[in-house]
Design a protein around this motif. Structure first.
Motif, mmCIF file in Angstrom:
data_model
loop_
_atom_site.group_PDB
_atom_site.id
_atom_site.type_symbol
_atom_site.label_atom_id
_atom_site.label_comp_id
_atom_site.label_asym_id
_atom_site.label_seq_id
_atom_site.Cartn_x
_atom_site.Cartn_y
_atom_site.Cartn_z
ATOM 1 N N ASN A 219 5.132 -4.312 1.264
ATOM 2 C CA ASN A 219 3.846 -4.821 1.736
ATOM 3 C C ASN A 219 2.890 -5.163 0.598
ATOM 4 N N ASP A 220 3.393 -5.057 -0.628
ATOM 5 C CA ASP A 220 2.617 -5.432 -1.823
ATOM 6 C C ASP A 220 1.344 -4.600 -1.971
ATOM 7 N N VAL A 221 1.439 -3.320 -1.617
ATOM 8 C CA VAL A 221 0.313 -2.413 -1.823
ATOM 9 C C VAL A 221 0.357 -1.934 -3.272
ATOM 10 N N ALA A 222 -0.728 -2.107 -3.978
ATOM 11 C CA ALA A 222 -0.771 -1.736 -5.402
ATOM 12 C C ALA A 222 -0.542 -0.231 -5.572
ATOM 13 N N ASP A 223 0.016 0.134 -6.720
ATOM 14 C CA ASP A 223 0.344 1.534 -6.991
ATOM 15 C C ASP A 223 -0.863 2.453 -6.850
ATOM 16 N N ASP A 224 -2.039 1.965 -7.221
ATOM 17 C CA ASP A 224 -3.233 2.810 -7.175
ATOM 18 C C ASP A 224 -3.904 2.793 -5.798
ATOM 19 N N LYS A 225 -3.284 2.094 -4.829
ATOM 20 C CA LYS A 225 -3.857 2.006 -3.489
ATOM 21 C C LYS A 225 -3.108 2.848 -2.455
ATOM 22 N N PHE A 226 -2.057 3.506 -2.868
ATOM 23 C CA PHE A 226 -1.401 4.428 -1.954
ATOM 24 C C PHE A 226 -0.939 5.677 -2.689
#
Length: 465
Positions: A219-226
């Protein structure tokens, strides 16, 4: 040859079971799709693969870097031509990890030069001809494997309902799931601001949390967003802050061996002795993480709404504090893993208003094979009634705290929303005629049965009758 690749190819033991292998192949398919569609947006995915291989160039500006001969669809074509080789698959997966640091070691359990796994069946298990999403493939795998796999999965229609109940926010919010699973439910919330949201989740199963991470990557969630934590939610209080939204579909009727020390845990200390079922444990953890104006939606079985003893005490306390805001009864047989009818509880951090809104959506479904599916129209009706808090006879009712108290804090939806329909006027003469017809049929059946038993010598027939 790279030493790490040599070690993978030299491995003699398989470290992965067939269902985990299917999941990895579904992930492999999804990242390959992204590369192929960056190369060419038109045409069938298999035709694009042929063009990509003919180009002999690797797309560099896609979300992932995958060479033409290393895509999932390359190996699928080899399989269809009876040329598939497991060792080449292992090499391709290794190459992908080397070119995509965020995928490092994600395929490490696919190893060896030969495999005792029926690895080719993955190409049939997964929908390889159509562009199916990772989440859709997870559902396909779950449906085909049933209870044999090690993860539960919230069906698409239930996810859609929960997502719409929570609503969309224009700006990024923090979202938490105490029973993360594959993260399909969590990552579906507030997708309009997917890249601005912060996602938190806990999952006790190591293999399942790997799937959740794959889902976030896809889902292309950035590493610092999950931030997904591999931990026992019930035993460990994760102090990450507060969440604007909490959603969860925890395991059904999971047993909970409560540690005595948990009585001092701030999540539970106001609710007395804890029950040996985990439902309320996940709910109390979620409430603890909820921001002051946050909202929580959790899926529970009906027993959670009326069971007594320790569960009764928790339920009563939550109602007294105005935390339970709504109860939505869903149709039976809407979950992939069980036919049991479930409900959705909507909770807030606190409220002076102690009334509870009940919706009986047990008949809001469309039959599809053996399952009951919530259609778009079903979902919209439930959400509209919920948002407006509109009372509709036989469907919804706003129950006062005093009404709930008279029902001894039983939250069974049927107590507040009656769906039984009675005839307004009974035609007695017509009913008598119907009874006479039934009586005549009964007499005929009795005579036929008596003659059959006589023919079998089981009873003597009265010739005069």
């Amino acid at each position: 040859m790279d030493k790490d690749l040599e070690e993978r190819l030299a491995a003699k033991d398989i470290y992965i079971d067939i269902h985990d292998f299917y999941v990895l192949m579904a992930f492999y398919q999804s990242i390959s799709q992204k590369v192929l569609r960056k190369f060419d947006k038109d045409g069938s995915i298999l035709e694009v693969q042929k063009k990509y291989e003919a180009s002999k160039e690797t797309v560099q500006d896609a979300q992932f870097i995958i060479a033409p001969q290393d895509t999932y669809y390359h190996h699928y074509q080899m399989y269809k031509a009876n040329k598939f080789e497991y060792v080449e698959l292992v090499k391709s997966l290794y190459n992908i990890e080397e070119k995509n640091p965020k995928l490092k070691n994600i395929f490490r359990d696919v190893r060896g030069s030969t495999s005792s796994l029926p690895s080719e069946t993955a190409f049939e298990k997964i929908d390889s001809r159509n562009e199916v999403s990772f989440e859709e493939n997870l559902e396909i795998i779950k449906r085909s494997s049933g209870a044999r796999d090690n993860y539960d999965y919230t069906s698409k229609n239930i996810r859609k309902l929960i997502t719409k109940l929570v609503g969309s926010k224009k700006e990024g919010v923090s979202i938490y799931d105490p029973a993360l699973g594959t993260a399909s439910l969590l990552l579906g919330i507030n997708r309009a601001a997917l890249k601005e949201n912060k996602y938190y989740g806990q999952e006790i199963n190591t293999q399942v949390i790997k799937i959740a991470i794959m889902n976030a990557i896809i889902n292309d969630v950035a590493d610092d967003k999950f931030e997904f934590k591999n931990a026992d939610t019930l035993a460990n209080n994760w102090e990450f802050g507060k969440a604007d939204i909490v959603v969860s579909d925890p395991p059904i009727n999971m047993r909970w061996n409560v540690d005595k020390n948990l009585s001092q845990d701030k999540r539970y200390q106001d609710y007395g002795d804890l029950p040996n079922r985990a439902d309320w444990g996940f709910i109390l953890d979620g409430i603890d993480k909820l921001s002051d104006d946050g909202m929580m939606v959790v899926s529970v079985v009906q027993g959670t709404l009326f069971r007594g003893a320790k569960e009764y005490n928790i339920r009563r306390k939550l109602l007294e504090d105005g935390k339970i805001r709504a109860v939505i009864q869903l149709p039976g047989n809407t979950k992939i893993s069980t036919t049991i009818a479930t409900c959705l509880l909507v909770l807030r951090k606190s409220s002076e208003d102690k009334d509870v809104f009940f919706i009986n959506a047990s008949q809001e479904y469309e039959k599809k094979g053996l399952e009951n599916i919530l259609t778009e129209a079903n979902v919209e009706k439930i959400v509209d009634i919920f948002n407006e808090k509109k009372e509709e006879k036989g469907f919804s009712h706003m129950a006062s705290y005093e009404e709930i108290e008279k029902n001894d804090f039983n939250l069974s939806v049927a107590r507040y929303v009656n769906q039984y329909k009675f005839k307004e006027k009974l035609d007695y003469q017509e009913e008598i005629k119907n009874l006479e017809k039934l009586d005549e049929k009964l007499s005929q059946t009795d005579a036929t049965l008596k003659n059959l038993m006589g023919d079998l010598g089981l009873v003597e027939i009265d010739k005069e009758s």
